[in-house]
Design an enzyme around this catalytic site. Structure first.
Site, short mmCIF file in Angstrom:
data_model
loop_
_atom_site.label_atom_id
_atom_site.label_comp_id
_atom_site.label_asym_id
_atom_site.label_seq_id
_atom_site.Cartn_x
_atom_site.Cartn_y
_atom_site.Cartn_z
N SER A 205 0.84 -1.19 0.00
CA SER A 205 0.00 0.00 0.00
C SER A 205 0.88 1.24 0.00
O SER A 205 2.11 1.16 0.03
CB SER A 205 -0.89 0.01 1.23
OG SER A 205 -0.10 0.27 2.37
N LYS A 206 0.22 2.38 -0.01
CA LYS A 206 0.90 3.68 -0.01
C LYS A 206 1.97 3.78 1.08
O LYS A 206 2.97 4.47 0.91
CB LYS A 206 -0.13 4.79 0.20
CG LYS A 206 -0.76 5.26 -1.09
CD LYS A 206 -0.16 6.62 -1.50
CE LYS A 206 -0.50 6.99 -2.91
NZ LYS A 206 0.64 7.04 -3.80
N ARG A 207 1.70 3.07 2.19
CA ARG A 207 2.66 3.13 3.29
C ARG A 207 4.05 2.66 2.86
O ARG A 207 5.06 3.03 3.44
CB ARG A 207 2.19 2.22 4.45
CG ARG A 207 1.10 2.83 5.32
CD ARG A 207 0.84 1.91 6.49
NE ARG A 207 0.47 0.57 6.03
CZ ARG A 207 1.13 -0.54 6.33
NH1 ARG A 207 2.20 -0.50 7.08
NH2 ARG A 207 0.70 -1.70 5.88
N HIS A 208 4.09 1.76 1.87
CA HIS A 208 5.37 1.22 1.44
C HIS A 208 6.03 2.07 0.36
O HIS A 208 7.12 1.76 -0.10
CB HIS A 208 5.18 -0.19 0.88
CG HIS A 208 4.61 -1.15 1.88
ND1 HIS A 208 3.30 -1.54 1.86
CD2 HIS A 208 5.17 -1.75 2.94
CE1 HIS A 208 3.09 -2.37 2.87
NE2 HIS A 208 4.20 -2.51 3.54
N GLY A 209 5.34 3.13 -0.05
CA GLY A 209 5.88 3.97 -1.12
C GLY A 209 4.87 4.07 -2.23
O GLY A 209 3.68 3.89 -2.01
#
Ligand code: GLU
Length: 432
Positions: A205-209
């Protein structure tokens, strides 16, 4: 197995968001299988969600697919244009008394106590008990179909033989199998690919980039590199070679080669692969790709000195891991007011000694006729020897003087490319 040349696979994005890395990977494996079997790839747009489907997403998805090198043989077909067909099929099920109506909605009645088996081509046999599945809406009261039903109707009418998609759809599959049965149809083969996870093992997800394909395009990843990376995430080439061109992979790829364990998205590995592609790309091609970025950075105008740019690219293509990384790396070749690394400057220019050394070098450089890497290196070594210092004591400050940074290509190649006039000017400026 069945006649390979009759293979028909599909990629079925929903235009409710940008093309995600995971979807691009699904597209890739369908594409590879179609090409490997000499079959057909069908593109279907699952746009029955009127609220969330957007034209801008559709346009971007189509553009990204093309950019990634995915071509399809049929389509795009739009589900929003096929609403009558879904309705008709649902009514067929209603007539068979396998469904009931609630207002305008048509709902499939799930028969309890049954076991549904999927013979998944990646995971093997998976069983579901219908006790765990509640009655399924086929057509909503607004007349639109639910995904599971439209998907079955389309996969059948489009003659799809193999459904290759992400593991996140496994729980949909028993429902879809029930609908095939209700319509008196034979279900296709299913191959659920393990999802691509974030580095920490949780859902990507966005959390990973960045998760959208266009963001990787913007950062300067090459489509071939991105696809090569996705390929490695689900498939280990037998010869162990990690750089695999798509067209070569298409000659070898079989569904049974898809690994059944979840892969983790590793940015460093992707960057490594991208660097390999950049390194091996002809400089002329790189220039075509870099031109817009150079323009945007204000490095070049419409009339570009192509020869000069090509030499710079040649020098940096073994160092830049993305196209965007060329911009800071090559700044000193295009501008005189390049950024100067303050820390490095302080480190090398606080003592009077390095200034004195550089003055000696500068004098010698001024006297040089042929400003070539080889002769520059010789001159530098001779001056160092005369001064009784290590060559590094000249090399580092010179590099800062001409480029603002301690990193970069080989100093003498840089000097040659910049040319005598610029090098001397820059040295004199810093000595002042
Ligand atoms: N539209 C679905 C998705 O984007 C397709 C699922 C499928 O391949 O059946 O996830």
């Amino acid at each position: 197995m069945e006649n390979k040349s009759k293979v028909r696979v599909r990629f079925a994005p929903s235009p409710t968001g940008y093309l995600h890395l995971g979807s691009a990977r699904t597209a890739l494996f369908n594409w590879l299988y179609a090409r490997y079997t000499n079959g057909k790839l069908i593109l279907r747009i699952e746009d029955t969600d009127k609220e969330r489907s957007k034209k801008e997403f559709l346009d971007e998805i189509l553009e990204d697919l093309k950019w990634l090198g995915m071509d399809w043989d049929e389509g795009p077909f739009f589900q929003s244009k096929r609403l009558d067909i879904y309705k008709e099929k649902a009514e067929l099920i209603l007539k068979k008394k396998l469904a009931y109506k609630e207002g305008n909605a048509i709902i499939y009645k799930v028969e309890k106590g049954k076991v549904i088996k999927i013979n998944d081509l990646v995971h093997g046999e998976i069983e579901f008990n219908t006790d765990e599945i509640k009655d399924q809406v086929l057509i909503k009261s607004d007349g639109s179909p639910v995904y599971n039903f439209a998907c079955v109707v389309d996969d059948d009418s489009m003659g799809i033989t193999h459904i290759i998609r992400g593991d996140d759809h496994i729980s949909n599959t028993p429902k879809q199998i029930m609908f095939y049965e209700a319509l008196g149809l034979k279900a296709p083969f299913f191959a659920h690919m393990p999802l691509m996870m974030g580095k920490d093992g949780s859902k990507l997800s966005k959390r990973h980039g960045c998760v959208a394909v266009f963001e990787y395009k913007e950062q300067g990843f090459l489509p071939e590199a991105l696809m090569n990376y996705f390929l490695l995430l689900g498939w280990t080439p037998k010869d162990g070679k990690e750089i695999v061109k798509l067209k070569d992979a298409a000659r070898k790829f079989d569904i049974k080669d898809i690994g059944s364990v979840q892969a983790r998205f590793d940015m460093d590995k992707l960057r490594w692969i991208n660097a390999e592609y950049i390194k091996n790309e002809p400089s002329k091609m790189l220039f075509a790709l870099l031109k817009e970025r150079f323009k945007k950075a204000g490095y070049v105008k419409d009339t570009v000195k192509e020869d000069y740019a090509l030499k710079i690219i040649e020098l940096y293509k073994t160092r830049a891991k993305t196209l965007e990384e060329f911009i800071p790396l090559t700044e000193c070749f295009f501008r005189d007011d390049y950024k100067v690394d303050e820390k490095a400057y302080k480190k090398y220019f606080t003592d009077a000694e390095s200034k004195r050394n550089l003055e000696v070098l500068n004098k010698r450089l001024k006297a040089m006729k042929e400003f070539k890497a080889k002769t520059l290196e010789d001159t530098c070594r001779v001056v160092a020897e005369e001064l009784g210092i290590k060559a590094a004591k000249l090399i580092h400050p010179t590099r800062i003087a001409i480029s603002g940074s301690t990193k970069g290509a080989g100093l003498f190649e840089m000097m040659e490319l910049l040319g005598k006039e610029k090098v001397i000017k820059r040295l004199e400026k810093i000595l002042k």
